[in-house]
Design a protein around this motif. Structure first.
Motif: not given
Length: 170
Positions: A35-41, A117-123, A142-149
């Motif tokens: 959620m923090v990552s999403a807020g920064v994004a 992730k980065a490409v989609a965000r910047q676009a 993306a952050f959540r999925q990588i964390g869950y993995q």
């Protein structure tokens, strides 16, 4: 050493119930940090989200490893046969960050593997407001999925150690 308390003596969870409890705590931690990552994004400053994610993700991995008793220092304190089991289990589940000292370089390599992730965000930032929301959503997912993995990789390593009797008296 940082101001963080030393939890290097934390043991691997001793039972399936303990593992499940640590899993749930770590999944909650992942969701909060996502959620923090999403807020920064959502902030329309190019590059801010990537720098923030690198730091947050490195700290997240360290915290998850600590919770499971699987940080590099914690594993080194295990008996040699359990160390081997821990590292073999980590390799077997693809847990490249289990038992490792997590650096920015390691996190950068991991995030490159999820380069969408980065490409989609910047676009997404090229389109006002709606793009910022899409960028935040993609970042959260993306952050959540990588964390869950990573949490699941730690669960499997902890399960292997419990099955091997890591907490049984010698």
């Amino acid at each position: 050493m940082s101001g963080k308390k030393d939890t290097n003596w934390t043991l691997v969870p001793a039972s399936a119930r303990d593992i499940d409890a640590v899993r749930e705590r770590c999944r909650q931690l992942v969701r909060r940090r996502a959620m923090v990552s999403a807020g920064v994004a959502a902030v329309p400053i190019p590059g801010l989200d990537v720098v923030s994610d690198l730091r947050m993700f490195a700290l997240l991995i360290d915290d998850i490893n600590q919770e499971f008793g699987l940080s590099e220092r914690q594993i080194e304190r295990l008996q040699p046969r359990f160390r081997v089991i821990a590292y073999e289990a980590a390799m077997g589940v693809g847990g490249m960050l289990v038992g490792k000292l997590v650096t920015r370089e390691v996190v950068t390599q991991l995030l490159r593997r999820t380069g969408f992730k980065a490409v989609a965000r910047q676009a997404g930032k090229l389109v006002p407001f709606a793009g910022q929301l899409a960028s935040a959503g993609i970042g959260f997912y993306a952050f959540r999925q990588i964390g869950y993995q990573h949490v699941e990789a730690c669960v499997r390593v902890a399960q292997e150690l419990v099955a091997a009797g890591v907490h049984r008296p010698a």
